[in-house]
Design an enzyme around this catalytic site. Structure first.
Site, mmCIF file in Angstrom:
data_model
loop_
_atom_site.group_PDB
_atom_site.id
_atom_site.type_symbol
_atom_site.label_atom_id
_atom_site.label_comp_id
_atom_site.label_asym_id
_atom_site.label_seq_id
_atom_site.Cartn_x
_atom_site.Cartn_y
_atom_site.Cartn_z
ATOM 1 N N ASP A 217 0.823 -1.210 0.000
ATOM 2 C CA ASP A 217 0.000 0.000 0.000
ATOM 3 C C ASP A 217 0.856 1.260 0.000
ATOM 4 O O ASP A 217 0.545 2.234 -0.688
ATOM 5 C CB ASP A 217 -0.922 0.019 1.220
ATOM 6 C CG ASP A 217 -1.987 -1.059 1.160
ATOM 7 O OD1 ASP A 217 -1.939 -1.913 0.250
ATOM 8 O OD2 ASP A 217 -2.873 -1.063 2.040
ATOM 9 N N ALA B 72 2.771 -1.783 9.897
ATOM 10 C CA ALA B 72 2.123 -2.790 10.739
ATOM 11 C C ALA B 72 2.845 -4.124 10.613
ATOM 12 O O ALA B 72 3.541 -4.376 9.625
ATOM 13 C CB ALA B 72 0.664 -2.978 10.334
ATOM 14 N N THR C 102 -8.659 -2.395 9.588
ATOM 15 C CA THR C 102 -8.790 -3.612 8.794
ATOM 16 C C THR C 102 -10.109 -4.337 9.029
ATOM 17 O O THR C 102 -10.684 -4.263 10.131
ATOM 18 C CB THR C 102 -7.636 -4.583 9.120
ATOM 19 O OG1 THR C 102 -7.878 -5.863 8.526
ATOM 20 C CG2 THR C 102 -7.503 -4.800 10.626
ATOM 21 N N GLU D 225 -10.341 -7.346 9.492
ATOM 22 C CA GLU D 225 -10.093 -8.398 10.480
ATOM 23 C C GLU D 225 -10.637 -8.007 11.858
ATOM 24 O O GLU D 225 -10.807 -8.857 12.720
ATOM 25 C CB GLU D 225 -8.602 -8.709 10.575
ATOM 26 C CG GLU D 225 -8.033 -9.446 9.385
ATOM 27 C CD GLU D 225 -8.444 -10.915 9.328
ATOM 28 O OE1 GLU D 225 -8.735 -11.500 10.393
ATOM 29 O OE2 GLU D 225 -8.470 -11.487 8.212
ATOM 30 N N TYR E 82 -3.669 -9.979 15.718
ATOM 31 C CA TYR E 82 -3.591 -8.899 14.739
ATOM 32 C C TYR E 82 -4.862 -8.058 14.758
ATOM 33 O O TYR E 82 -4.816 -6.823 14.829
ATOM 34 C CB TYR E 82 -3.367 -9.483 13.345
ATOM 35 C CG TYR E 82 -3.527 -8.489 12.220
ATOM 36 C CD1 TYR E 82 -2.547 -7.529 11.969
ATOM 37 C CD2 TYR E 82 -4.652 -8.506 11.391
ATOM 38 C CE1 TYR E 82 -2.689 -6.609 10.931
ATOM 39 C CE2 TYR E 82 -4.801 -7.600 10.357
ATOM 40 C CZ TYR E 82 -3.817 -6.653 10.132
ATOM 41 O OH TYR E 82 -3.970 -5.747 9.103
ATOM 42 N N LYS F 131 -5.170 -4.151 15.930
ATOM 43 C CA LYS F 131 -5.687 -3.159 14.994
ATOM 44 C C LYS F 131 -6.927 -2.445 15.548
ATOM 45 O O LYS F 131 -7.155 -1.267 15.258
ATOM 46 C CB LYS F 131 -6.019 -3.828 13.658
ATOM 47 C CG LYS F 131 -4.824 -4.013 12.741
ATOM 48 C CD LYS F 131 -4.328 -2.678 12.229
ATOM 49 C CE LYS F 131 -3.365 -2.820 11.088
ATOM 50 N NZ LYS F 131 -2.958 -1.506 10.520
#
Length: 338
Positions: free
Chosen positions: A13, A80, A123, A125, A147, A151
């Site tokens: 990204d 990250a 995210t 997630e 994770y 986040k």
């Protein structure tokens, strides 16, 4: 000339975002970790165009220094530990970078240049065990990995700084986005790279975990445009960025093989399932239980309605086109090395 600081600039990204900002006339600064030898990853081609600053998300002094040097008008936090599987092996490191690191960066901005606009890479997630379909900005979170948990902290601390210090701090809740620059450890790139090697006779088969996991996949180039659009708004807010479509890992595999002229026929069930090349009967896909997650996220499907309506964001690359681009790129890379 606007100035932008990108953390995680060496990743997928970060490199696409740097290209976008340079095209728009920004002066771009990129945060990189010091290593024994220079490693700019996906941003190697940007050396000379971007000013790189050494720093680390776990070192608040280095982030303050990066803000002093850059005097950034916009800060994009893309740094990250971004591999879900690794987060179970390194949960504390994941928390230090993905959670506390966000606070370190927000503090650096607040101290040096509180007027700077901030983007946090959140995210899908965070939704984990999904509470509604599709997932929206208002959907309750239920992360299913270290994770996702880390986040979620980064997401909420961003919202807290926005409300507590009146900072222009936005979070993009980005669903899965891939590209030719995706790391080889991620399942999509693992698939396209393996398909390319199998088609060229350099690999026998592809080993995967859960074939029935469903994801909302888009192209990273489209998603970094959404990041930029968020920081151009008068007011900061949080946005889901997604395609509104969901596909299984199995579908991704079938389409990737189709790009090299291989039709897959599935045989067996669960851990004994295999994918056969219909043309010659060879096994080219098999299940490896080692790749199962301790807690699986079965379905992710985002609603981009708010981003489309308020940001004017439009997705350009389809699911099929994404796979075509990735397979073609891996074929070219492998042929060059051979």
């Amino acid at each position: 000339m606007k100035k932008a600081l990108i953390t995680g600039i060496t990743g997928q990204d970060g490199s696409y975002l740097a290209e976008l900002l340079l095209e728009k006339g920004y002066q771009v600064f990129g945060l990189v970790r010091r290593k024994s030898s220079a490693d700019y990853g996906n941003a190697e081609h940007l050396v000379g165009k971007v000013k790189f600053i050494y720093g680390d998300m776990t070192d608040s002094i280095s982030l303050i220094n990066a803000m002093k040097i850059s005097q950034a008008d916009e800060v994009y936090n893309l740094a990250a530990q971004s591999f879900v599987g690794t987060s179970w092996e390194q949960p504390l490191a994941t928390a230090d970078i993905d959670a506390i690191g966000v606070t370190n960066l927000l503090e650096a901005i607040r101290i040096i240049k509180p007027s700077a606009r901030f983007y946090q890479a959140s995210t899908s997630e965070m939704f984990g065990l999904v509470q509604e379909i599709p997932q929206r900005e208002t959907t309750p979170f239920y992360p299913r990995s270290p994770y996702g948990v880390a986040k979620l902290y980064g997401h909420w601390i961003t919202k807290n700084y926005r409300e507590s210090y009146d900072m222009h701090a936005s979070s993009g809740i980005l669903f899965n986005h891939e590209s030719e620059r995706r790391g080889i450890e991620f399942v999509t790139r693992k698939i396209t790279n393996s398909v390319a090697k199998i088609s060229l006779g350099l690999q026998e088969k592809l080993e995967l975990g859960n074939m029935d996991a469903k994801r909302d996949w888009g192209h990273a180039k489209d998603y970094v445009n959404a990041m930029w659009l968020m920081l151009q708004q008068e007011k900061a807010d949080d946005y889901v960025v997604a395609t509104g479509e969901t596909h299984t890992v199995r579908e991704f595999v079938e389409l990737a093989f189709a790009e090299v002229g291989i039709e897959i026929e599935w045989q067996g069930k669960e851990e004994n399932e295999i994918g056969i090349n219909k043309l010659n009967g060879k096994t080219v896909v098999c299940i490896n239980p080692d790749f199962y997650r301790p807690a699986e996220v079965e379905l992710l499907l985002g609603s981009p309605e708010k981003a489309e309506k308020h940001l004017g964001w439009v997705r350009q690359v389809s699911f099929n086109e994404l796979i075509k681009l990735m397979v073609k790129n891996d074929l070219e890379l492998i042929r060059k090395r051979s």
